[in-house]
Design an enzyme around this catalytic site. Structure first.
Site, PDB file in Angstrom:
ATOM      1  N   LYS A  72    -106.059  33.078  49.704  1.00 40.66           N
ATOM      2  CA  LYS A  72    -106.295  32.866  51.132  1.00 40.66           C
ATOM      3  C   LYS A  72    -106.511  31.410  51.514  1.00 40.66           C
ATOM      4  O   LYS A  72    -106.438  31.077  52.681  1.00 40.66           O
ATOM      5  CB  LYS A  72    -107.455  33.734  51.639  1.00 40.66           C
ATOM      6  CG  LYS A  72    -107.274  35.221  51.458  1.00 40.66           C
ATOM      7  CD  LYS A  72    -105.986  35.827  52.034  1.00 40.66           C
ATOM      8  CE  LYS A  72    -105.834  35.674  53.507  1.00 40.66           C
ATOM      9  NZ  LYS A  72    -104.964  36.747  54.089  1.00 40.66           N
ATOM     10  N   SER A 123    -107.724  43.803  43.353  1.00 42.22           N
ATOM     11  CA  SER A 123    -106.415  43.870  44.015  1.00 42.22           C
ATOM     12  C   SER A 123    -105.344  43.226  43.140  1.00 42.22           C
ATOM     13  O   SER A 123    -104.185  43.642  43.166  1.00 42.22           O
ATOM     14  CB  SER A 123    -106.449  43.259  45.414  1.00 42.22           C
ATOM     15  OG  SER A 123    -106.418  41.854  45.365  1.00 42.22           O
TER      16      SER A 123
HETATM   17  N1  PMP Z   1    -106.280  40.743  47.714  1.00 37.36           N
HETATM   18  C1  PMP Z   1    -107.357  40.046  48.048  1.00 37.36           C
HETATM   19  C2  PMP Z   1    -108.456  39.890  47.037  1.00 37.36           C
HETATM   20  C3  PMP Z   1    -107.450  39.469  49.323  1.00 37.36           C
HETATM   21  O1  PMP Z   1    -108.536  38.768  49.670  1.00 37.36           O
HETATM   22  C4  PMP Z   1    -106.392  39.658  50.238  1.00 37.36           C
HETATM   23  C5  PMP Z   1    -106.444  39.097  51.624  1.00 37.36           C
HETATM   24  N2  PMP Z   1    -107.675  39.274  52.292  1.00 37.36           N
HETATM   25  C6  PMP Z   1    -105.283  40.399  49.848  1.00 37.36           C
HETATM   26  C7  PMP Z   1    -105.265  40.923  48.582  1.00 37.36           C
HETATM   27  C8  PMP Z   1    -104.120  40.634  50.773  1.00 37.36           C
HETATM   28  O2  PMP Z   1    -103.398  39.464  51.132  1.00 37.36           O
HETATM   29  P1  PMP Z   1    -102.737  39.348  52.559  1.00 37.36           P
HETATM   30  O3  PMP Z   1    -103.841  39.267  53.585  1.00 37.36           O
HETATM   31  O4  PMP Z   1    -101.930  38.069  52.525  1.00 37.36           O
HETATM   32  O5  PMP Z   1    -101.882  40.541  52.786  1.00 37.36           O
END
Ligand code: PMP
Length: 309
Positions: A54, A271
């Protein structure tokens, strides 16, 4: 003598955002039946100074808003965030000297809360039962009430979010794979990562397959996978870009996080682990290919969660 010209200039912290390593998974894919002609390459986004993917979106959002006068001296950056975007805003705000106010669900993890406070961010807590959507609603209300005070960054609707990935993440992956990437696997939160990186890869080669990852137990998910979904579809999301969706549950993601730490030396967040689960599913179906996946953050922020108990 004594001239400053002799002194090495040093770097700005924000110059270190991006240009993250693309790591080759050495052991786990083979253990799980991925063929030797298929590579899984992982973009290690915790190498960013704020510790997550991010940083890229936050930097571009702030740069664009300063350039066109939406974020002016004296104004406060405001957004709804479950953590990583907030950490990125808070870091950049501290480095560049503007205040940051974040609306976060009160259920935010302990580490994230403490990190945000360490950077000096001002936190406003929204109803934990309303999740990300509740945080977005509250941020919108605050911004509408005091438009001269706040620059509402609105990562879910702000094109600077996906443009960051179009201009950096996607370009880096093309360079790092010599254009050989065949598949991109990425988690969907704001969808900025997928929209920007995916568009750049498809522009270079329309045959690149884009695979989105979502938790299949969204509303029961434990800390860490919770920030992937939101009931509100982000305005920047174009579903027609994504070729395939993979659902990963919390147990699978947690098991993979543990396996990656012990068998690849990769200590990642849930994630990122979910993205690897999906990447391995995709890779197992192929006889040859170059599957690139994005690992959004590292594991430290999740130490106090169930994942590591
Ligand atoms: N995984 C994590 C740990 C995140 O912080 C985020 C974004 N908040 C995402 C995945 C998803 O990314 P995006 O917002 O670009 O879709």
């Amino acid at each position: 003598m004594g001239s400053r010209a002799h002194c090495i200039k040093g770097e700005q912290l924000t110059e270190r955002i991006g240009r993250t390593p693309l790591l080759r998974l050495a052991r786990v894919p083979a253990q799980l039946g991925v063929g030797t002609e298929v590579q899984i390459l992982a973009k290690a986004e915790w190498f960013n100074p704020g510790g997550s993917v991010k940083d890229r979106a936050a930097l571009r959002i702030v740069e664009d808003a300063r350039r066109d006068g939406r974020l002016r001296p004296g104004m406060t950056l405001l957004d709804a965030t479950s953590g990583n975007t907030g950490i990125a805003y808070a870091m950049i705000g501290a480095a560049w000297g503007f205040p940051v106010t974040l609306v976060v669900p009160a259920s935010i993890g302990e580490e994230r809360r403490r990190i945000l406070l360490a950077y000096g961010a001002n936190l406003i807590f929204s109803d934990p039962y309303e999740g990300t959507d509740g945080a977005i609603r509250l941020a919108r209300e605050l911004a509408a009430r005091e438009p001269d005070r706040y620059f509402y960054a609105d990562q879910y609707s702000n094109p600077s979010n996906w443009l960051a990935h179009y201009d950096t993440t996607g370009v880096e992956i093309l360079e790092q794979t010599g254009g050989e990437v065949t598949h991109l696997v990425a988690g969907l939160g704001t969808t900025g990562t997928m929209m920007g990186t995916g568009r750049r890869l498809k522009d270079a080669n329309p045959d690149v397959v884009l695979i989105g990852v979502q938790p299949d137990d969204a509303f029961h998910g434990l800390e860490g996978l919770k920030h992937l979904p939101t009931a509100m579809l982000p305005a920047i999301y174009d579903p027609s870009l994504v070729d395939r969706m993979e659902l990963v549950n919390t147990d699978e993601a947690f098991a993979m996080a543990r396996q990656l730490a012990r068998e690849e030396g990769l200590f990642v967040g849930p994630s990122a682990a979910a993205a690897i689960v999906a990447a391995i599913r995709v890779a197992r179906e192929l006889s040859s290919g170059c599957v690139v996946t994005i690992l959004p953050d590292g594991g430290v922020k999740y130490l106090s969660t169930q994942l590591w108990q």
